[in-house]
Design an enzyme around this catalytic site. Structure first.
Site, PDB file in Angstrom:
ATOM      1  N   LYS A 125       0.793  -1.232   0.183  1.00 23.47           N
ATOM      2  CA  LYS A 125      -0.158   0.154   0.036  1.00 23.47           C
ATOM      3  C   LYS A 125       0.681   1.058  -0.413  1.00 23.47           C
ATOM      4  CE  LYS A 125      -3.768  -1.905   2.305  1.00 23.47           C
ATOM      5  NZ  LYS A 125      -5.191  -1.793   1.973  1.00 23.47           N
TER       6      LYS A 125
ATOM      7  N   ARG B  69     -10.833 -11.427   1.159  1.00 21.70           N
ATOM      8  CA  ARG B  69     -11.365 -12.254   0.780  1.00 21.70           C
ATOM      9  C   ARG B  69     -11.013 -13.912   0.127  1.00 21.70           C
ATOM     10  NH1 ARG B  69     -11.267  -8.174  -4.588  1.00 21.70           N
ATOM     11  NH2 ARG B  69     -10.833  -6.998  -3.264  1.00 21.70           N
TER      12      ARG B  69
END
Length: 317
Positions: free
Chosen positions: A97, A171
């Site tokens: 990130k 996920r």
């Protein structure tokens, strides 16, 4: 609510997967609930390759937490499965990130915090239902041992995932969490997760996004959200969105690779792929679990978003 907020606000060096597991054990013991924790060896023995892969880049190994509440008068009533994302810190892994604002990633276990807060509801209200709570927890870190874009990982049911982006790790662990909840008897599923930045693009920090394969269960969640004063908005589940997750080399891929088109929807539908035919609702609190500044009665930091909604759902059962 306060439990969820306090846990979400803890810094990553105070709350890793092991500490989150201890918090779950402590809360469960307080109310006489069953709590089991799988360590990294148990995770691999159960075939949870997704959770193992996400956690393998960190010196703090992953855990799979399960808390059981038994209150139903008959087995025909079914079991509600609640699954919460427990990424105690998310750097994005190899798909790192941007540094600006990364400190907020202490909140990436906001879904897990919601479930631990709900233990108080089960313990005090003792609703006449069976509930299993599952929390896959890990740190997503870059290292020489971390999983990589292009990897293929095998999940608990034997299906394979092509990893296109290691920052789409939530996920993957939730897929193993959903599969574990089903193995533990869940007949309906609700997962809660700070899953995507895409939900912020759609709703800012105002509303939680929802994706489902079962309209009746969704309407039950939405009705309780309205009564609780929480904003949840449903997103479509069209086959074209599911097609975006098709992989040439695995059963499914963890990102679309198309400039993050429909990112909130496809992220939810990735989890739905593993829910299968089991009625399921996904709640993306990526915009609502954390506030940078206070708003009305909501404090800055962790908010405990969806605690009130799910507390009402449990209390009315």
């Amino acid at each position: 609510m306060y439990t969820a907020r306090d846990l979400t606000n803890l810094p990553g060096n105070y709350l890793g997967p092991e500490e989150l597991a201890r918090a779950a054990q402590s809360l469960a013991a307080r109310y006489g609930l069953e709590c089991t924790v799988l360590d990294e060896r148990g995770i691999r023995e159960h075939g949870m390759g997704g959770l193992a892969a996400v956690g393998q880049g960190s010196v703090n190994p992953p855990r799979m937490i399960a808390v059981r509440y038994r209150g139903a008068s008959s087995p025909e009533a079914g079991v509600l499965g609640l699954v919460g994302k427990g990424i105690t810190f998310d750097t994005g892994g190899i798909s790192l990130k941007k540094p600006d604002g990364m400190e907020e990633m202490i909140s990436d276990m906001g879904g897990a915090a919601v479930l631990l807060g709900l233990i108080h509801v089960l313990g005090r209200l003792k609703p006449p239902m069976d509930v299993v709570m599952v929390i896959p927890t890990a740190e997503n870190m870059p290292s020489g041992a971390a999983f990589k874009p292009g990897d293929i990982v095998k999940l608990m049911d034997g299906q394979t995932v092509e990893v296109l982006n290691t920052d789409a790790e939530g996920r993957i662990v939730l897929a193993d969490g959903v599969l574990y909840a089903k193995k533990l008897g869940a007949t309906r599923l609700i997962d809660v997760a700070t899953l995507t930045g895409a939900v912020l693009v759609s709703f800012a920090d105002v509303a939680t996004g929802a994706v489902t394969n079962d309209d009746a269960l969704l309407q039950e969640v939405l009705a309780n959200a309205q009564e609780a004063g929480e904003k949840i908005w449903p997103l479509p589940n069209y086959p074209e969105y599911r097609d975006m997750l098709k992989s040439r080399v695995a059963d499914i891929k963890n990102a679309t690779g198309r400039d993050r088109w429909a990112g909130c929807i496809t992220a939810g539908l990735f989890i739905g792929h593993f829910a299968g035919e089991t009625p399921w609702v996904h709640l993306d609190t990526g915009g609502t679990a954390w506030l940078w500044s206070e708003r009305g009665t909501e404090p800055a930091g962790g908010t405990g978003a969806t605690v009130r909604t799910l507390a009402r759902l449990l209390g009315k059962s």
